[in-house]
Design a protein around this motif. Structure first.
Motif, mmCIF file in Angstrom:
data_model
loop_
_atom_site.group_PDB
_atom_site.id
_atom_site.type_symbol
_atom_site.label_atom_id
_atom_site.label_comp_id
_atom_site.label_asym_id
_atom_site.label_seq_id
_atom_site.Cartn_x
_atom_site.Cartn_y
_atom_site.Cartn_z
ATOM 1 N N GLY A 190 -14.204 5.150 3.984
ATOM 2 C CA GLY A 190 -15.253 6.171 4.067
ATOM 3 C C GLY A 190 -16.144 6.187 2.836
ATOM 4 O O GLY A 190 -17.378 6.273 2.953
ATOM 5 N N GLU A 191 -15.544 6.084 1.661
ATOM 6 C CA GLU A 191 -16.328 6.077 0.422
ATOM 7 C C GLU A 191 -17.186 4.813 0.328
ATOM 8 O O GLU A 191 -18.346 4.875 -0.077
ATOM 9 N N GLY A 192 -16.617 3.692 0.692
ATOM 10 C CA GLY A 192 -17.389 2.451 0.672
ATOM 11 C C GLY A 192 -18.566 2.519 1.626
ATOM 12 O O GLY A 192 -19.689 2.144 1.273
ATOM 13 N N ILE B 208 -6.095 -5.183 4.983
ATOM 14 C CA ILE B 208 -7.373 -4.907 4.325
ATOM 15 C C ILE B 208 -8.519 -5.569 5.094
ATOM 16 O O ILE B 208 -9.622 -5.019 5.161
ATOM 17 N N GLY B 209 -8.258 -6.715 5.678
ATOM 18 C CA GLY B 209 -9.288 -7.425 6.453
ATOM 19 C C GLY B 209 -9.807 -6.639 7.645
ATOM 20 O O GLY B 209 -10.874 -6.935 8.173
ATOM 21 N N ASN B 210 -9.084 -5.639 8.079
ATOM 22 C CA ASN B 210 -9.518 -4.797 9.196
ATOM 23 C C ASN B 210 -10.538 -3.746 8.783
ATOM 24 O O ASN B 210 -11.045 -3.012 9.629
ATOM 25 N N LEU C 1 0.812 -1.214 0.000
ATOM 26 C CA LEU C 1 0.000 0.000 0.000
ATOM 27 C C LEU C 1 0.848 1.268 0.000
ATOM 28 O O LEU C 1 0.512 2.242 -0.685
ATOM 29 N N GLU C 2 1.945 1.259 0.740
ATOM 30 C CA GLU C 2 2.846 2.418 0.717
ATOM 31 C C GLU C 2 3.460 2.590 -0.675
ATOM 32 O O GLU C 2 3.586 3.707 -1.175
ATOM 33 N N GLU D 102 -0.463 5.136 3.429
ATOM 34 C CA GLU D 102 -1.353 3.968 3.520
ATOM 35 C C GLU D 102 -2.591 4.253 4.362
ATOM 36 O O GLU D 102 -3.713 3.929 3.969
ATOM 37 N N THR D 103 -2.412 4.866 5.512
ATOM 38 C CA THR D 103 -3.538 5.130 6.406
ATOM 39 C C THR D 103 -4.556 6.052 5.754
ATOM 40 O O THR D 103 -5.765 5.805 5.804
#
Length: 171
Positions: free
Chosen positions: A40-42, A75-77, A18-19, A31-32
């Motif tokens: 937020g968009e989801g 991503i699972g978080n 992600l970075e 990444e954060t």
């Protein structure tokens, strides 16, 4: 949705996926921030934001092997972010440990199997290649990438040469 070809992601030893995506494509400061935005968009849309990474087998496999478990766990978080990766068979055996494999649902894509004639007709029409007078039954002709490469290789040949080349490869 973010769709990235894996070979465009730098595989530096100390950088996580992600970075590397944020740094290379400048889509977020880190990444954060990226994950917070996608979450937020989801959530706002009542759906999942998606991160799709295509062709991890076409990049540094050792880096991906060590990076996929942490990526999937991160991503699972997030309840509103989904992750999908693609990998050509049989490379998944090199890339996915049992632990990593358990973090993903596996889907096997069989290309145009069982609709290969329809696919061939569409590809040949698009590339202006005459349809062969015999069926192309070898499994390669049901694979999208193979069809594309063959058609691109033949597209600039004369009509007669196209016909004779298809006879050659089909036999």
């Amino acid at each position: 949705t973010i769709l990235i070809l894996a070979h465009h992601i730098p595989t530096d030893a100390d950088t996580n996926v992600l970075e590397a995506i944020c740094k290379t494509f400048q889509i977020s400061k880190n990444e954060t921030a990226l994950l917070d935005y996608l979450q937020g968009e989801g959530k706002r849309l009542g759906q999942r934001s998606l991160i799709l990474i295509d062709g991890v087998n076409e990049s540094d496999r050792d880096w991906w092997k060590k990076s996929l478990t942490p990526l999937a766990k991160t991503i699972g978080n997030y309840s509103h972010i989904g992750l999908a990766i693609s990998c050509r068979s049989p490379y998944q055996e090199q890339l996915l440990t049992t632990r990593t494999r358990n973090l993903f649902e596996t889907i096997v894509h069989t290309g145009f199997q069982e609709i290969e004639f329809d696919a061939q007709m569409e590809f040949f029409r698009y590339y202006d290649i005459p349809l062969p007078q015999f069926p192309l039954l070898t499994p390669e002709f049901s694979r999208p990438l193979f069809l594309k490469l063959v058609c691109e290789a033949f597209q600039n040949l004369s009509r007669q040469t196209k016909k004779s080349k298809f006879k050659e490869i089909a036999s």
